[in-house]
Design a protein around this motif. Structure first.
Motif, PDB file in Angstrom:
ATOM      1  N   GLY A 258      46.401 -46.457  58.599  1.00 37.52           N
ATOM      2  CA  GLY A 258      47.719 -46.742  59.150  1.00 37.52           C
ATOM      3  C   GLY A 258      48.406 -47.922  58.490  1.00 37.52           C
TER       4      GLY A 258
ATOM      5  N   LEU B  47      51.489 -42.444  64.347  1.00 33.46           N
ATOM      6  CA  LEU B  47      50.976 -43.646  63.697  1.00 33.46           C
ATOM      7  C   LEU B  47      52.009 -44.289  62.772  1.00 33.46           C
ATOM      8  CD1 LEU B  47      47.279 -42.684  62.879  1.00 33.46           C
ATOM      9  CD2 LEU B  47      48.193 -43.894  64.872  1.00 33.46           C
ATOM     10  N   TYR B  48      53.012 -43.511  62.364  1.00 29.05           N
ATOM     11  CA  TYR B  48      54.083 -44.078  61.548  1.00 29.05           C
ATOM     12  C   TYR B  48      55.035 -44.803  62.508  1.00 29.05           C
ATOM     13  CZ  TYR B  48      58.029 -44.442  58.355  1.00 29.05           C
ATOM     14  OH  TYR B  48      59.043 -44.921  57.588  1.00 29.05           O
TER      15      TYR B  48
ATOM     16  N   SER C 292      48.288 -41.740  59.386  1.00 22.07           N
ATOM     17  CA  SER C 292      49.738 -41.693  59.537  1.00 22.07           C
ATOM     18  C   SER C 292      50.300 -40.633  58.600  1.00 22.07           C
ATOM     19  CB  SER C 292      50.340 -43.058  59.176  1.00 22.07           C
ATOM     20  OG  SER C 292      51.726 -42.963  58.933  1.00 22.07           O
TER      21      SER C 292
ATOM     22  N   TYR D 111      48.093 -46.241  68.674  1.00 21.45           N
ATOM     23  CA  TYR D 111      46.821 -46.177  67.965  1.00 21.45           C
ATOM     24  C   TYR D 111      45.665 -46.056  68.964  1.00 21.45           C
ATOM     25  CZ  TYR D 111      48.836 -47.318  63.365  1.00 21.45           C
ATOM     26  OH  TYR D 111      49.525 -47.282  62.174  1.00 21.45           O
TER      27      TYR D 111
ATOM     28  N   CYS E  54      50.033 -43.605  53.234  1.00 18.60           N
ATOM     29  CA  CYS E  54      48.792 -43.503  54.020  1.00 18.60           C
ATOM     30  C   CYS E  54      48.008 -42.261  53.617  1.00 18.60           C
ATOM     31  CB  CYS E  54      49.106 -43.465  55.515  1.00 18.60           C
ATOM     32  SG  CYS E  54      49.666 -45.049  56.158  1.00 18.60           S
TER      33      CYS E  54
END
Length: 166
Positions: free
Chosen positions: A114, A89-90, A61, A97, A66
């Protein structure tokens, strides 16, 4: 995601270590690891390296906490790894994902760094809820690390083989 569509044989899921609360005016995205988080990251990095859990590719992320966690783990192997930063991913959902996993067509081993609750939900999706909750009854801890192996005998095509916490 089907078993035939992925060359992956192993997936590592790493939740970022504990982060500080945002300072006044600081965004959630920019939160750094706090002292406990740096210690967690260091301990889990040592455990990961000690067991030889080396990834072909690290996908992370874009959030600062991360990135800091991923960098600590990569340094534990004593060499530089390219870390691919993926904005999706944030605040991403499980499908985000899974799309990252599907996009990694040339890696046998993939590490994803993540956030929760998505890391937890991804683990459940890949290995089943009963297996996931057996190893994390209180939820997926900060700096928690799991190893998921390709296993076509399993209903999902994946099996949990290790779960590490700092």
């Amino acid at each position: 995601m089907t078993a035939a569509s992925l060359p992956l044989q192993r997936i590592f899921l790493l939740r970022h270590a504990q982060a500080a609360w945002p300072a006044p005016g600081e965004s959630d995205f920019d939160r750094a690891l706090d002292d406990r988080g740096r210690a967690e990251a260091s301990v889990i990095a040592g455990l990961i390296a000690g067991k030889g859990y080396l990834a072909d590719r690290v996908v992370c992320s874009a959030a600062r906490r991360c990135r800091e966690t991923a960098e600590t783990v990569c340094r534990a192997f004593g060499r530089d790894f390219p870390i691919r930063i993926v904005n999706e991913l944030y605040h991403g959902v499980t499908d985000s994902y899974l799309a990252v996993i599907d996009a990694e067509t040339d890696a046998a081993t993939l590490m994803i760094v993540g956030h929760n609750p998505t890391i937890e939900e991804l683990l459940e999706t890949l290995v089943g809820s009963d297996t996931a909750w057996a190893v994390m009854p209180g939820g997926y801890p900060t700096a928690g690390f799991c190893v998921i192996e390709r296993n076509l005998a399993c209903e999902t095509g994946w099996a949990l083989s290790d779960f590490l916490t700092p």
